[in-house]
Design a protein around this motif. Structure first.
Motif: not given
Ligand code: TK8
Length: 339
Positions: A39, A73, A78, A96, A151, A154, A175, A198, A215
């Motif tokens: 991604g 991506n 995802d 994710s 990942n 966040r 978002r 994303f 993120n």
């Protein structure tokens, strides 16, 4: 069109010739070519880990397997990648866990805020029985879960103002990952959450359609969000695992030796990827400050207020996602804390 993913799998002429020319160790391995979707960018630990995976697989298959890695991506966001794995048009993908809740809602236990204090606790849960229980739910959805990568924790960014108190979340257009828990968490904090893939995020922030996003630091760096976001709050509000998956349609065509090469490589490259992500996270904060981001932290008092505000969300989803599973997760975390 979508590439020819498996070469000579049905025992075509090419394939037979190659198999016969193999050494004794790789005799049972067919020549195969497949796509791996990543991604984030090539220089993000997810991308570097993807390249490491490719290297290990190509070496351990004696050059029989060829892994083509697609970053950023390129094969879709995802959700799209998960759909493509299900239908078999993509063989391997790292996404994710949060968007996976559309197929297996129980993955939502990782979306509960403030569950993990550190990566060690996350490792224990992901590599323990809870992580395994969740992977076992995937084949029913035409997916094979090969392991968890990282990942990370966040953190919130936005283009409007410093966010350092619960009050500061009010009205911010944030978002979120398309995921019900995330949506409810940001509603509970008084923000105005907008789910979005994303891949559309940078443009949405650039055009000010939304004010902010959240993120891990490494992604904020590699996807250059600092170019369109001036404020960073070290909220560490939740930890997102990556999950490395195979298409079941593809997987079922492999023999045990071939499966083992891929499975082992996911684990080996995953160890490397988690370590790298942790190293890079330490450097990212300095990097983002140098790019001009204003950094805020929450006082203990504000953190408590925030945790109070999201508690009803945790309670609601603990019931919905399975109290027994959530309890097992907390038990595993407690075990690590007691060590
Ligand atoms: C990248 C995503 C991303 C995730 C998100 O494909 O959507 O915000 O954190 O890293 O998986």
């Amino acid at each position: 069109g979508l590439l020819i993913s498996v070469i000579g799998c049905g025992g075509g002429q090419n394939n037979n010739t190659t198999v016969q020319s193999g050494t004794s160790e790789n005799k049972g391995i067919s020549e195969r070519k497949f796509k791996l979707s990543v991604g984030l960018t090539e220089d993000h630990p997810e991308g570097v880990g993807g390249k490491k995976f490719k290297e290990i697989v190509e070496k351990n298959s004696g050059g029989k397997f060829q892994v083509n890695v697609y970053f950023n991506n390129q094969l879709g966001d995802d959700k799209k990648v998960s759909d493509s794995l299900q239908s078999g048009t993509v063989e391997l993908g790292i996404i994710s866990t949060s968007p996976l809740t559309a197929s297996v809602k129980e993955f939502g236990i990782f979306d509960l805020p403030f569950i993990f204090n550190n990566e060690k606790e996350a490792d224990a849960v992901l590599d323990g029985t809870v992580g395994k229980t969740l992977l076992d739910k995937l084949p029913a959805h035409n997916l094979i879960g090969l392991g968890y990568w990282e990942n990370g924790f966040r953190n919130l960014t936005n283009s409007k103002k410093p966010v350092a108190t619960l009050e500061d979340f009010k009205g911010l257009k944030i978002r979120t990952i398309p995921n019900q828990v995330h949506l409810d968490v940001f509603k509970a904090l008084g923000a105005n959450p907008t789910p979005m893939p994303f891949s559309e995020l940078f443009t949405a922030m650039e055009s000010k359609t939304i004010d902010g996003q959240e993120n891990p630091l490494t992604a904020i760096q590699s996807s250059k969000f600092y170019e369109v976001q001036s404020h960073l709050s070290l909220s560490k509000h939740l930890y997102t695992p990556f999950i490395f998956m195979a298409s079941k349609k593809f997987w079922d065509k492999l023999n045990d030796q071939e499966k083992k090469i891929l499975q082992d490589a996911v684990i080996e490259a995953g160890k490397f990827q988690r370590e790298l992500n942790r190293e890079e996270t330490k450097k990212s904060l300095e990097y983002l400050k140098n790019k001009g981001m204003q950094v805020s932290e929450f006082s203990n008092e504000e953190t408590k207020k925030i945790q109070e505000a999201v508690k009803p969300v945790i309670d609601k989803y603990s019931k919905e996602l399975g109290e027994e599973l959530v309890k097992k997760m907390f038990d595993e975390i407690q075990k690590v804390r007691g060590e």
